[in-house]
Each structure stands twice: as structure tokens, then as C-alpha cells.
Write a protein that holds these residues in place. Structure first.
Motif, PDB file in Angstrom:
ATOM      1  N   ALA A   1     -31.931  -0.456  13.578  1.00  0.00           N
ATOM      2  CA  ALA A   1     -31.873  -0.496  15.094  1.00  0.00           C
ATOM      3  C   ALA A   1     -33.196  -0.743  15.641  1.00  0.00           C
ATOM      4  CB  ALA A   1     -30.896   0.716  15.631  1.00  0.00           C
ATOM      5  N   VAL A   2     -34.041   0.112  15.378  1.00  0.00           N
ATOM      6  CA  VAL A   2     -35.220   0.243  16.077  1.00  0.00           C
ATOM      7  C   VAL A   2     -36.349  -1.159  15.643  1.00  0.00           C
ATOM      8  CG1 VAL A   2     -37.724   1.511  15.980  1.00  0.00           C
ATOM      9  CG2 VAL A   2     -35.326   2.615  16.108  1.00  0.00           C
ATOM     10  N   LEU A   3     -36.023  -1.432  14.355  1.00  0.00           N
ATOM     11  CA  LEU A   3     -36.700  -2.677  14.049  1.00  0.00           C
ATOM     12  C   LEU A   3     -36.131  -3.995  15.035  1.00  0.00           C
ATOM     13  CD1 LEU A   3     -37.140  -2.450  10.369  1.00  0.00           C
ATOM     14  CD2 LEU A   3     -39.071  -2.677  11.780  1.00  0.00           C
ATOM     15  N   ARG A   4     -35.072  -4.012  15.034  1.00  0.00           N
ATOM     16  CA  ARG A   4     -34.224  -5.129  15.986  1.00  0.00           C
ATOM     17  C   ARG A   4     -34.638  -4.763  17.266  1.00  0.00           C
ATOM     18  NH1 ARG A   4     -29.329  -7.626  13.476  1.00  0.00           N
ATOM     19  NH2 ARG A   4     -29.306  -6.310  11.382  1.00  0.00           N
ATOM     20  N   LEU A   5     -34.999  -3.627  18.104  1.00  0.00           N
ATOM     21  CA  LEU A   5     -35.586  -3.491  19.348  1.00  0.00           C
ATOM     22  C   LEU A   5     -36.936  -3.818  19.240  1.00  0.00           C
ATOM     23  CD1 LEU A   5     -34.032  -0.134  20.482  1.00  0.00           C
ATOM     24  CD2 LEU A   5     -33.470  -2.191  21.318  1.00  0.00           C
ATOM     25  N   ASP A   6     -37.736  -3.620  18.130  1.00  0.00           N
ATOM     26  CA  ASP A   6     -39.309  -4.088  18.261  1.00  0.00           C
ATOM     27  C   ASP A   6     -38.847  -5.432  18.194  1.00  0.00           C
ATOM     28  OD1 ASP A   6     -39.771  -1.451  17.910  1.00  0.00           O
ATOM     29  OD2 ASP A   6     -40.272  -1.403  15.811  1.00  0.00           O
ATOM     30  N   GLU A   7     -38.199  -6.329  17.575  1.00  0.00           N
ATOM     31  CA  GLU A   7     -38.001  -7.813  17.555  1.00  0.00           C
ATOM     32  C   GLU A   7     -37.948  -8.168  18.911  1.00  0.00           C
ATOM     33  OE1 GLU A   7     -35.366  -9.086  14.591  1.00  0.00           O
ATOM     34  OE2 GLU A   7     -36.449  -7.963  13.014  1.00  0.00           O
ATOM     35  N   ALA A   8     -36.885  -7.447  19.663  1.00  0.00           N
ATOM     36  CA  ALA A   8     -36.563  -7.783  20.967  1.00  0.00           C
ATOM     37  C   ALA A   8     -37.739  -7.719  21.932  1.00  0.00           C
ATOM     38  CB  ALA A   8     -35.364  -6.917  21.628  1.00  0.00           C
ATOM     39  N   GLU A   9     -38.411  -6.672  21.791  1.00  0.00           N
ATOM     40  CA  GLU A   9     -39.740  -6.463  22.689  1.00  0.00           C
ATOM     41  C   GLU A   9     -40.779  -7.731  22.073  1.00  0.00           C
ATOM     42  OE1 GLU A   9     -42.093  -2.779  22.077  1.00  0.00           O
ATOM     43  OE2 GLU A   9     -40.904  -2.331  23.951  1.00  0.00           O
ATOM     44  N   PHE A  10     -40.770  -8.090  20.989  1.00  0.00           N
ATOM     45  CA  PHE A  10     -41.791  -9.192  20.441  1.00  0.00           C
ATOM     46  C   PHE A  10     -41.312 -10.533  21.334  1.00  0.00           C
ATOM     47  CE2 PHE A  10     -41.792 -13.135  18.153  1.00  0.00           C
ATOM     48  CZ  PHE A  10     -43.299 -13.258  18.233  1.00  0.00           C
ATOM     49  N   HIS A  11     -40.031 -10.819  21.305  1.00  0.00           N
ATOM     50  CA  HIS A  11     -39.548 -12.220  22.094  1.00  0.00           C
ATOM     51  C   HIS A  11     -39.838 -11.933  23.673  1.00  0.00           C
ATOM     52  CE1 HIS A  11     -38.027 -14.422  19.012  1.00  0.00           C
ATOM     53  NE2 HIS A  11     -37.398 -13.389  18.390  1.00  0.00           N
ATOM     54  N   ALA A  12     -39.733 -10.685  24.187  1.00  0.00           N
ATOM     55  CA  ALA A  12     -39.994 -10.612  25.774  1.00  0.00           C
ATOM     56  C   ALA A  12     -41.270 -10.427  26.025  1.00  0.00           C
ATOM     57  CB  ALA A  12     -39.310  -8.829  25.911  1.00  0.00           C
ATOM     58  N   HIS A  13     -42.215 -10.026  25.030  1.00  0.00           N
ATOM     59  CA  HIS A  13     -43.549 -10.229  25.348  1.00  0.00           C
ATOM     60  C   HIS A  13     -44.336 -11.636  25.154  1.00  0.00           C
ATOM     61  CE1 HIS A  13     -44.252  -5.564  25.188  1.00  0.00           C
ATOM     62  NE2 HIS A  13     -43.903  -5.991  26.314  1.00  0.00           N
ATOM     63  N   ARG A  14     -43.507 -12.284  24.066  1.00  0.00           N
ATOM     64  CA  ARG A  14     -44.141 -13.592  23.829  1.00  0.00           C
ATOM     65  C   ARG A  14     -43.528 -14.646  25.071  1.00  0.00           C
ATOM     66  NH1 ARG A  14     -42.150 -17.989  19.134  1.00  0.00           N
ATOM     67  NH2 ARG A  14     -40.296 -17.860  20.148  1.00  0.00           N
ATOM     68  N   LEU A  15     -42.577 -14.305  25.534  1.00  0.00           N
ATOM     69  CA  LEU A  15     -42.374 -15.065  26.892  1.00  0.00           C
ATOM     70  C   LEU A  15     -42.975 -14.914  27.915  1.00  0.00           C
ATOM     71  CD1 LEU A  15     -40.230 -16.546  28.666  1.00  0.00           C
ATOM     72  CD2 LEU A  15     -38.658 -14.576  28.490  1.00  0.00           C
ATOM     73  N   THR A  16     -43.325 -13.506  28.213  1.00  0.00           N
ATOM     74  CA  THR A  16     -44.243 -13.293  29.190  1.00  0.00           C
ATOM     75  C   THR A  16     -45.646 -13.809  28.897  1.00  0.00           C
ATOM     76  OG1 THR A  16     -45.098 -10.977  28.547  1.00  0.00           O
ATOM     77  CG2 THR A  16     -43.093 -11.076  29.783  1.00  0.00           C
ATOM     78  N   ALA A  17     -46.220 -13.784  27.791  1.00  0.00           N
ATOM     79  CA  ALA A  17     -47.473 -14.417  27.612  1.00  0.00           C
ATOM     80  C   ALA A  17     -47.289 -15.925  27.973  1.00  0.00           C
ATOM     81  CB  ALA A  17     -47.994 -14.313  25.964  1.00  0.00           C
ATOM     82  N   LEU A  18     -46.391 -16.612  27.497  1.00  0.00           N
ATOM     83  CA  LEU A  18     -46.203 -18.148  28.094  1.00  0.00           C
ATOM     84  C   LEU A  18     -46.157 -18.253  29.436  1.00  0.00           C
ATOM     85  CD1 LEU A  18     -45.566 -20.870  26.939  1.00  0.00           C
ATOM     86  CD2 LEU A  18     -43.195 -20.519  27.010  1.00  0.00           C
ATOM     87  N   VAL A  19     -45.444 -17.511  30.033  1.00  0.00           N
ATOM     88  CA  VAL A  19     -45.184 -17.705  31.372  1.00  0.00           C
ATOM     89  C   VAL A  19     -46.456 -17.332  32.338  1.00  0.00           C
ATOM     90  CG1 VAL A  19     -44.015 -17.047  33.742  1.00  0.00           C
ATOM     91  CG2 VAL A  19     -42.569 -17.284  31.638  1.00  0.00           C
ATOM     92  N   ASP A  20     -47.282 -16.261  31.981  1.00  0.00           N
ATOM     93  CA  ASP A  20     -48.299 -15.659  32.491  1.00  0.00           C
ATOM     94  C   ASP A  20     -49.544 -16.847  32.268  1.00  0.00           C
ATOM     95  OD1 ASP A  20     -47.100 -13.699  33.850  1.00  0.00           O
ATOM     96  OD2 ASP A  20     -47.580 -12.272  32.227  1.00  0.00           O
ATOM     97  N   GLY A  21     -49.630 -17.108  30.884  1.00  0.00           N
ATOM     98  CA  GLY A  21     -50.761 -17.949  30.527  1.00  0.00           C
ATOM     99  C   GLY A  21     -50.484 -19.333  31.295  1.00  0.00           C
ATOM    100  N   LYS A  22     -49.332 -19.779  31.263  1.00  0.00           N
ATOM    101  CA  LYS A  22     -49.200 -21.074  31.884  1.00  0.00           C
ATOM    102  C   LYS A  22     -49.540 -21.202  33.453  1.00  0.00           C
ATOM    103  CE  LYS A  22     -47.896 -24.639  30.084  1.00  0.00           C
ATOM    104  NZ  LYS A  22     -48.548 -25.765  29.353  1.00  0.00           N
ATOM    105  N   GLY A  23     -49.117 -19.911  34.053  1.00  0.00           N
ATOM    106  CA  GLY A  23     -49.405 -19.799  35.224  1.00  0.00           C
ATOM    107  C   GLY A  23     -50.746 -19.643  35.670  1.00  0.00           C
ATOM    108  N   ALA A  24     -51.466 -19.103  34.783  1.00  0.00           N
ATOM    109  CA  ALA A  24     -52.927 -18.777  34.913  1.00  0.00           C
ATOM    110  C   ALA A  24     -53.838 -20.076  34.878  1.00  0.00           C
ATOM    111  CB  ALA A  24     -53.652 -17.436  34.254  1.00  0.00           C
ATOM    112  N   GLY A  25     -53.388 -20.728  33.907  1.00  0.00           N
ATOM    113  CA  GLY A  25     -53.954 -22.061  33.400  1.00  0.00           C
ATOM    114  C   GLY A  25     -53.766 -23.229  34.008  1.00  0.00           C
ATOM    115  N   GLY A  26     -52.463 -23.157  34.832  1.00  0.00           N
ATOM    116  CA  GLY A  26     -52.010 -24.224  35.921  1.00  0.00           C
ATOM    117  C   GLY A  26     -51.735 -25.525  35.392  1.00  0.00           C
TER     118      GLY A  26
END
Length: 393
Positions: A285-310
Motif C-alpha cells: 500500500a505505501v509503495l503505491r502511495l509513493d508512486e501516486a506521489e511521484f506522479h503528482a510531483h511529476r505533474l507539478t514539475a511539468l506545469v510549473d516548469g512550462k509556466g516558468a519557461g513560457g
């Protein structure tokens, strides 16, 4: 709550964590009454949770989506409904920032404006002098009881040409709230229906939906802010997944809290903690939650990175954002199901939080824009070289 200096991510996550006991205490009341307790709304407001996507010129914080995820994760540990309402408020609040500046002056005139909304075009809009007249009903309007404005979506039928979807901003006082929120999960969100009847909306409070989906702002003040120059769906995806991770962590907390002293009935194990099957279940269960957190943070890295870079968003990046959101939901649901299944027959009593977490995550899993299969299919379709079959990317 205001400070001289803008709060850091750690500050805001800390404020959210401090709210967890209050949210847990009021979660049963929210379920019973199908809306958030006013003390919860007041506490969220005092902690600036509704200001995270409000423009700085109106006293907002304009935080990045990584901060949204980490804040909502803490709120979700306290109560999924409170985290959901807060997260959903960030999305139409962001959409309001796409409108002309003089419209935002009106929307954000109050110090604690809250905006609710929808992405479903379940109303019709017809031309009228100076604007449009709207009739229709919207469902699943989370936080409507506590909102000042609503983002509406309607199909505009012009005098000439083809109909097209539009987005509008209307005061809640102009809408009828329909108390139709009777559900098995996310009961405390108060996601009622709202109705417009012959509602006139001025033209300056109407925008074509495809323009907002593309992240093309009509605001001059917000145009250069990194958080307001990404497409709507990636922003919405990143804004919503923290609550899902938080629900998974709430299940982890609840399971481990009850673990000491629990038996496995009708076995030789006097302590569930001693059983190898428990070790396997918790690790899985906890490894699956770690995977969920990975996807959440990969998503934010994409959105924030594209926003900052324009830079321009590619089609693959846009559908990957939805795929990551679906992956968060899938992994979190799997983790909650494992922990709930290992919690024993006594866990079905309503005074134990894990049964509420399980129902909440199952309700999230059914959400049309968050469903893992829908998002994975869209991602795979584009990876296979086909065009997307939806505007919502």
C-alpha cells in the motif's frame, strides 16, 4: 491570516498540517450534513488556503502547483471533503483570472472571495443586448454553499454561425442552489446543483471556452505571471491531485493507528502487527502511495516548469498531464483498498475514519475527468499517433 513576507511552501504546508485535527474532528458532521462545517471554512480561510491562486494584486499568494499538491495532501490527511473543496476552489479561482482585469476587480473585491465552478457545458446561452441570457443546470458544484461566484459553462447559440462553448462568471446570488447531493462518498463536499433561469450575463463576463482551455488570458495584469499562462486542463489536473494523495495517506495513518493491539480474528495471531501478511500489505500500500506521489510531483514539475519557461505545450505533454492525474487516482485507490481490506470487520463502523476514506476515494475514482482508464486511453491514443478525441486536454 496575513504576513509581511509571502509565506513559503513550508509555511503553507505547516498551516495545512495544523488544521488536520480540526478537519478530522468535524469530518463526521460534514458527512451527516453534506457540507463543510462553518468552523472548517473559517479555519481554511484564516490559514489563507483559498488565496493560493488569487492574484497578488488582490492580496493573493500566486503559489505554484507543487505547493498546491503538498498543501492539499496535508488537508486530505484530515478530511477528504475539506481537501477536495479547497482544491476545487483553486481551479475556478484560476479560471476567473483569465477574464479582463476590470472583471477581476469585481470578482476579487472582497478579501476572501471564493469561486466554485464546473467544466460541463450543461446550459444554453443565447445572445442578448450587451451579453447573453443563460438557462440550465450544473451538477457537482463543490463548495457552492460557501462560494461568492460561480464559473459556468454553456453552449452559446449565436444569431449566425455554429454553436460553441463559453465560460461565464456569475454571482452566486444570481443562481438557485438545488440540494441534490445525496451520495455514498465525498458527502461532506456539498457538491450540490445550481440553476440559472433567464440569467443575463454581461459580455465582458463571457469568454470562449477553447480560449481558456488553451490558457489564453484576457487579463493584462496576469499575462506575465507563470501560474496563469498554462492550459486549463494541466493546471486543473495539478491542482486536484494533492487531495487524492492525502486520502491515501489518511488511510495509512488510520490503519497504523489501530494496528497496535489488534488481533486477526480466528487465527493464532494475537497481534496483527506480527503477521507477515500485514507486512506485505502495508509495504504494498505505501509503495503505491509513493508512486501516486511521484506522479503528482511529476505533474507539478511539468506545469510549473512550462509556466516558468513560457514555452509552448506539446500535445504529448498535455495528455501526459491527464495521464499522471489518472495514475495518482489509480495508485491511491489501490492503496486504500489494500489497507481497508486489511482493517477487519470492525472497520465498517462509521466512527472509524478508514471507511469514510474508502468511500471518498471510490467517489473520486468515478469522476469523469479523473478516471484512470479514460486518461490512460487518451494518453495511449496520442502516443500511438492519433489525434485526441476531446477538447479537454
Amino acid at each position: 491570516m496575513t504576513t509581511t513576507d509571502a509565506p513559503t511552501r513550508e509555511d503553507l504546508v505547516g498551516r495545512a498540517a495544523e488544521l488536520v485535527p480540526l478537519l478530522r474532528r468535524h469530518a463526521p458532521w460534514a458527512e451527516e450534513h453534506r457540507r463543510l462545517h462553518e468552523e472548517v471554512v473559517e479555519a481554511l480561510t484564516a490559514a489563507d488556503m483559498f488565496k493560493l491562486r488569487r492574484p497578488r494584486q488582490y492580496g493573493g499568494l500566486e503559489v505554484d502547483t507543487r505547493t498546491l499538491v503538498d498543501v492539499a495532501t496535508e488537508l486530505g490527511r484530515g478530511d477528504g471533503s475539506a481537501a477536495w473543496v479547497t482544491s476545487v476552489t483553486w481551479i475556478p479561482g484560476w479560471m476567473a483570472c483569465m477574464f479582463p482585469d476590470h472583471v477581476q476587480d469585481e470578482v476579487f473585491a472582497g478579501p476572501d472571495t471564493r469561486v466554485c465552478g464546473t467544466l460541463s457545458p450543461s446550459a444554453m446561452a443565447f445572445p442578448a443586448e450587451g451579453g447573453v441570457v443563460v438557462n440550465g443546470k450544473w451538477q457537482f458544484i463543490s463548495g457552492a454553499h460557501h462560494a461568492d461566484w460561480q464559473v459556468i459553462i454553456a453552449i452559446h447559440v449565436p444569431a449566425e454561425g455554429e454553436p460553441y462553448p463559453v465560460i461565464g462568471l456569475v454571482p452566486m446570488a444570481d443562481l438557485l442552489i438545488v440540494d441534490d447531493w445525496n451520495t455514498f462518498g465525498l458527502k461532506g463536499t456539498g457538491s450540490v446543483g445550481t440553476v440559472a433561469k433567464d440569467l443575463f450575463v454581461p459580455q465582458d463576463r463571457i469568454l470562449p471556452l477553447p480560449v481558456v482551455l488553451a490558457g489564453q488570458s484576457a487579463s493584462k495584469v496576469n499575462a506575465e505571471s507563470p501560474i496563469y499562462r498554462s492550459p486549463l486542463l494541466p493546471v486543473a489536473s495539478a491542482s486536484s491531485v494533492g487531495a487524492i494523495v492525502g486520502l491515501g495517506r489518511a488511510a495509512q495513518d488510520a490503519f497504523l493507528h489501530r494496528l497496535p493491539g489488534r488481533k486477526i480474528s480466528y487465527t493464532g495471531y494475537d497481534s496483527q502487527r506480527e503477521a507477515p501478511v500485514t507486512h506485505l500489505q502495508v509495504a504494498d500500500a505505501v509503495l503505491r502511495l509513493d508512486e501516486a506521489e511521484f506522479h503528482a510531483h511529476r505533474l507539478t514539475a511539468l506545469v510549473d516548469g512550462k509556466g516558468a519557461g513560457g514555452g509552448e505545450w506539446t500535445l504529448t505533454e498535455r495528455v501526459q498531464a491527464r495521464a499522471d492525474m489518472g495514475a495518482v487516482v489509480q495508485r491511491a485507490k489501490e492503496a486504500v483498498d489494500i489497507l481497508a481490506g486489511a482493517s477487519g470487520g470492525s472497520s465498517i463502523y462509521t466512527d472509524l475514519p478508514i471507511q469514510r476514506v474508502m468511500r471518498d476515494i471510490h467517489a473520486v475514482h468515478l469522476h469523469a475527468l479523473m478516471h484512470p482508464n479514460t486518461n490512460a486511453e487518451l494518453y495511449g491514443r496520442v502516443l500511438c499517433g492519433l489525434e485526441p478525441n476531446t477538447l479537454y486536454i
